[in-house]
Write an enzyme that holds these catalytic residues in place. Structure first.
Site, PDB file in Angstrom:
ATOM      1  N   ASP A   8       0.866  -1.180   0.000  1.00 48.35           N
ATOM      2  CA  ASP A   8       0.000   0.000   0.000  1.00 48.35           C
ATOM      3  C   ASP A   8       0.902   1.230   0.000  1.00 48.35           C
ATOM      4  O   ASP A   8       2.125   1.112  -0.163  1.00 48.35           O
ATOM      5  CB  ASP A   8      -1.005  -0.039   1.166  1.00 48.35           C
ATOM      6  N   CYS A  65       3.159  -3.187   3.991  1.00 48.52           N
ATOM      7  CA  CYS A  65       2.340  -2.025   4.348  1.00 48.52           C
ATOM      8  C   CYS A  65       3.074  -1.272   5.454  1.00 48.52           C
ATOM      9  O   CYS A  65       4.296  -1.378   5.544  1.00 48.52           O
ATOM     10  CB  CYS A  65       0.916  -2.432   4.723  1.00 48.52           C
ATOM     11  N   THR A  67       2.815  -1.632   8.824  1.00 46.44           N
ATOM     12  CA  THR A  67       3.238  -2.577   9.862  1.00 46.44           C
ATOM     13  C   THR A  67       3.414  -4.000   9.350  1.00 46.44           C
ATOM     14  O   THR A  67       4.017  -4.820  10.048  1.00 46.44           O
ATOM     15  CB  THR A  67       2.181  -2.650  10.976  1.00 46.44           C
ATOM     16  N   HIS A  98       8.589 -24.485   8.613  1.00 51.38           N
ATOM     17  CA  HIS A  98       7.633 -25.188   9.479  1.00 51.38           C
ATOM     18  C   HIS A  98       6.180 -24.978   9.080  1.00 51.38           C
ATOM     19  O   HIS A  98       5.365 -25.891   9.217  1.00 51.38           O
ATOM     20  CB  HIS A  98       7.793 -24.726  10.926  1.00 51.38           C
ATOM     21  N   HIS A 134       5.173 -31.352  10.754  1.00 53.95           N
ATOM     22  CA  HIS A 134       4.919 -30.126   9.989  1.00 53.95           C
ATOM     23  C   HIS A 134       3.768 -30.346   9.018  1.00 53.95           C
ATOM     24  O   HIS A 134       2.886 -29.497   8.865  1.00 53.95           O
ATOM     25  CB  HIS A 134       6.168 -29.689   9.217  1.00 53.95           C
TER      26      HIS A 134
HETATM   27  C1  RB5 Z   1      -1.726   2.810   6.646  1.00 58.65           C
HETATM   28  O1  RB5 Z   1      -1.727   3.991   7.366  1.00 58.65           O
HETATM   29  C2  RB5 Z   1      -1.524   1.631   7.567  1.00 58.65           C
HETATM   30  O2  RB5 Z   1      -2.599   1.500   8.431  1.00 58.65           O
HETATM   31  C3  RB5 Z   1      -1.301   0.354   6.783  1.00 58.65           C
HETATM   32  O3  RB5 Z   1      -0.211   0.521   5.934  1.00 58.65           O
HETATM   33  C4  RB5 Z   1      -0.977  -0.882   7.591  1.00 58.65           C
HETATM   34  O4  RB5 Z   1       0.056  -0.629   8.480  1.00 58.65           O
HETATM   35  C5  RB5 Z   1      -2.095  -1.568   8.210  1.00 58.65           C
HETATM   36  O5  RB5 Z   1      -1.924  -2.616   8.839  1.00 58.65           O
END
Ligand code: RB5
Length: 149
Positions: A8, A65, A67, A98, A134
């Site tokens: 994203d 993204c 996080t 695994h 596994h």
């Molecule tokens: C975008 O601001 C952020 O929420 C997205 O990139 C991501 O981290 C969501 O999990």
């Protein structure tokens, strides 16, 4: 290998770096976007990426993204997708060995460029240990999917 990659807006800064890195190592890359830092919705790109894997157009996927968490949540809604959000190389390797993870997720706001490429190398360089418990446990993941449709 054929690798599909998506991000994203919050992961866009790392995407081309990863593409250049894995292309240089001989992998073929399918890029499902996004292609700018304009705000967008990560589930759309996770969905596009998972559909490529489930259609057999790519073996493994990489989602970035802010996080890595939203991408992994969205990817794991797909039957047959096992996505792992990792920020250490031990987990990135072990989730292939695994869990037979087929999608690696990480966050551009969590890891730096150097660690991101190490995560990718650990994930792509590892092989599923297709034996013993596994296999039993990965099959159980599929059973849970099938019993919660
Ligand atoms: C975008 O601001 C952020 O929420 C997205 O990139 C991501 O981290 C969501 O999990």
């Amino acid at each position: 290998m054929k690798i599909v990659i998506g991000c994203d807006h919050a992961g866009f800064g790392l995407k081309n770096l990863v593409i250049d890195h894995i292309t240089a190592k001989g992998h073929e890359v399918i890029d499902v976007g996004t292609n700018s830092t304009a705000s967008c919705h990560y589930p759309l790109f996770a969905d596009a990426l998972c559909k490529k894997i489930l259609a057999g157009e790519a073996e493994l996927g990489i989602l970035i993204c802010g996080t890595g968490i939203g991408m992994s949540m969205a990817a794991n809604k797909h039957k047959g997708i096992r996505a792992a959000c990792c920020s250490d190389t031990f987990s990135a390797r072990l989730t292939r060995e695994h869990n037979d993870a087929n999608v690696l997720c990480f966050g551009e706001r969590v890891v730096g460029a150097g660690l991101a490429l190490d995560l990718v190398d650990a994930f792509l360089g590892a092989t599923y240990l297709n034996n013993g418990n596994h296999v039993v446990r990965v099959a159980m993941l599929g059973d849970i999917e099938d019993s919660n449709l």
